[in-house]
Design a protein around this motif. Structure first.
Motif, PDB file in Angstrom:
ATOM      1  N   UNK A   6      27.366  16.254   1.519  1.00 57.89           N
ATOM      2  CA  UNK A   6      28.810  16.105   1.440  1.00 57.89           C
ATOM      3  C   UNK A   6      29.357  15.955   2.861  1.00 57.89           C
ATOM      4  N   UNK A   7      30.058  14.843   3.185  1.00 56.44           N
ATOM      5  CA  UNK A   7      30.547  14.639   4.557  1.00 56.44           C
ATOM      6  C   UNK A   7      31.592  15.663   4.991  1.00 56.44           C
ATOM      7  N   UNK A   8      32.175  16.393   4.019  1.00 54.25           N
ATOM      8  CA  UNK A   8      33.160  17.410   4.369  1.00 54.25           C
ATOM      9  C   UNK A   8      32.526  18.748   4.718  1.00 54.25           C
ATOM     10  N   UNK A   9      31.227  18.892   4.481  1.00 53.59           N
ATOM     11  CA  UNK A   9      30.536  20.140   4.811  1.00 53.59           C
ATOM     12  C   UNK A   9      30.271  20.201   6.310  1.00 53.59           C
ATOM     13  N   UNK A  10      30.580  21.343   6.907  1.00 54.86           N
ATOM     14  CA  UNK A  10      30.311  21.563   8.324  1.00 54.86           C
ATOM     15  C   UNK A  10      29.016  22.361   8.454  1.00 54.86           C
ATOM     16  N   UNK A  11      28.201  22.036   9.446  1.00 59.30           N
ATOM     17  CA  UNK A  11      26.993  22.847   9.668  1.00 59.30           C
ATOM     18  C   UNK A  11      27.366  24.303   9.948  1.00 59.30           C
TER      19      UNK A  11
END
Length: 75
Positions: A6-11
């Motif tokens: 998901x591109x909205x997930x931050x590491x």
């Protein structure tokens, strides 16, 4: 990027706890777009600008303003 991620997930290892929201926000700021010209077009425009003794950006802006005016008159 992994297509399943998901591109909205931050590491998880990125820590923003010391960050300041809006630190670089400037109301009314305008972005200067980088414009990339074809090499032959740029060479021609540089030669014309040099012959006129004006900056390349002045020449390009003048040409674009004239084109915009012609487009608007054709409507």
């Amino acid at each position: 990027m992994n297509p399943t991620t998901d591109p909205d997930d931050m590491p998880a290892d990125i820590d923003f706890s010391g960050g300041t929201r809006g630190r670089f926000y400037r109301p009314g700021a305008q972005v200067q777009l980088p414009i990339h010209l074809d090499a032959k077009v740029q060479d021609t425009l540089v030669a014309i600008a040099n012959a006129k003794g004006i900056d390349l950006s002045v020449l390009v802006n003048d040409l674009l303003k004239k084109d915009i005016e012609l487009i608007q008159m054709a409507r």
